[in-house]
Design an enzyme around this catalytic site. Sequence first.
Site, mmCIF file in Angstrom:
data_model
loop_
_atom_site.group_PDB
_atom_site.id
_atom_site.type_symbol
_atom_site.label_atom_id
_atom_site.label_comp_id
_atom_site.label_asym_id
_atom_site.label_seq_id
_atom_site.Cartn_x
_atom_site.Cartn_y
_atom_site.Cartn_z
ATOM 1 C CB THR A 21 -1.004 0.078 1.241
ATOM 2 O OG1 THR A 21 -2.060 0.928 1.043
ATOM 3 C CG2 THR A 21 -0.303 0.177 2.471
ATOM 4 C CG ASN A 22 -0.436 4.683 -1.450
ATOM 5 O OD1 ASN A 22 -0.843 5.476 -0.629
ATOM 6 N ND2 ASN A 22 -0.699 3.933 -2.554
ATOM 7 N NE ARG A 23 4.517 8.221 4.719
ATOM 8 C CZ ARG A 23 5.479 7.666 5.801
ATOM 9 N NH1 ARG A 23 5.957 6.505 5.472
ATOM 10 N NH2 ARG A 23 5.020 7.888 6.885
ATOM 11 C CB SER A 24 -2.902 7.874 0.049
ATOM 12 O OG SER A 24 -4.197 8.314 0.068
ATOM 13 C CB ALA A 88 -2.231 7.281 -3.432
#
Length: 215
Positions: A21-24, A88
Amino acid sequence: MNILITAGPTREPIDPVRFLTNRSSGKMGYAIAHGLIHAGHNVLLISGPTELDVPDYVDFVQVETAAEMHAAVSHHLGKMDIAIFVAAVADYTPAVVETHKIKKTGDRLTLELVRTPDILGSARSALGFQGTLVGFAAETENLEANAREKLTKKGCDLVIANDVSHTDIGFDSDHNEVLLVYPDHTDSLPSAPKTELGATLADLILDLHRAKTSD
Ligand code: C5P
C-alpha cells in the site's frame, strides 16, 4: 451535478496476511467530497481503505485493490458530469496472490509485480468520458513538468499537483500546498489545511466545469 471522486490508497494483497500500500490518508479526496456536498451536488466517493468517517450524504463505494477501483469507476463513470481522481492507486500489484502465508526460507525473496490498470488514463479513451476530468499528481521532483505531461497524456482539464518530498504537506498530512496545472496556464495555491483546501478546490472545479460546458 453528478460527481465521482476516487480517494485513499489501494491495498494489493501478497498473501492472506500481507499487502502493498502507500501513505495516502484519503484526507484530500474526502475534503473535496465535503466541499462538493456542501455546494449541493451528488457525490459518489469510491475509496480505498482509510480511517476517515464516510462524509454524510455521499454515495460510498468501498474498494481495496486498484482492479476493484477500476471496476467501480468503469461501472459509474458514464453517469457523471465531473470525475476527480485523487486516489493514490498502486502502479503495480503482485503477479500472484499466494493462498497460504509466505514462509521465511532463504535470505532473499523476490516478488514479481505487474502493472495495475491506469484508471485516470482509461477515462477518456477506453471509457469514453467527456465530462470534466481532474487528476492529481504526487511528485518528488519536476512537479510542474510531470503534472503537465499527465494533463496532456490523460486528457485532463486540470491536474492538481503536490510535492510529496516535504513531510509537512501532502501525503499523510493535514495540510497541502498545490499547483493547478491547466492546458494553457499554471496557478498555485498557498499551503492550507486540507479541509479548507477541499472547499477551495471544490469551488474551483465547479467553475471549471461551468466554463467548459458554457462554450
Ligand atoms: O500515481 P500518479 O501520480 O501517476 O497518479 C496520477 C493520477 O492518476 C492521480 O489522479 C491518480 O488518482 C490517477 N491514477 C489512476 N490509476 C492508476 C494510477 C494513478 O487513476 N493506476
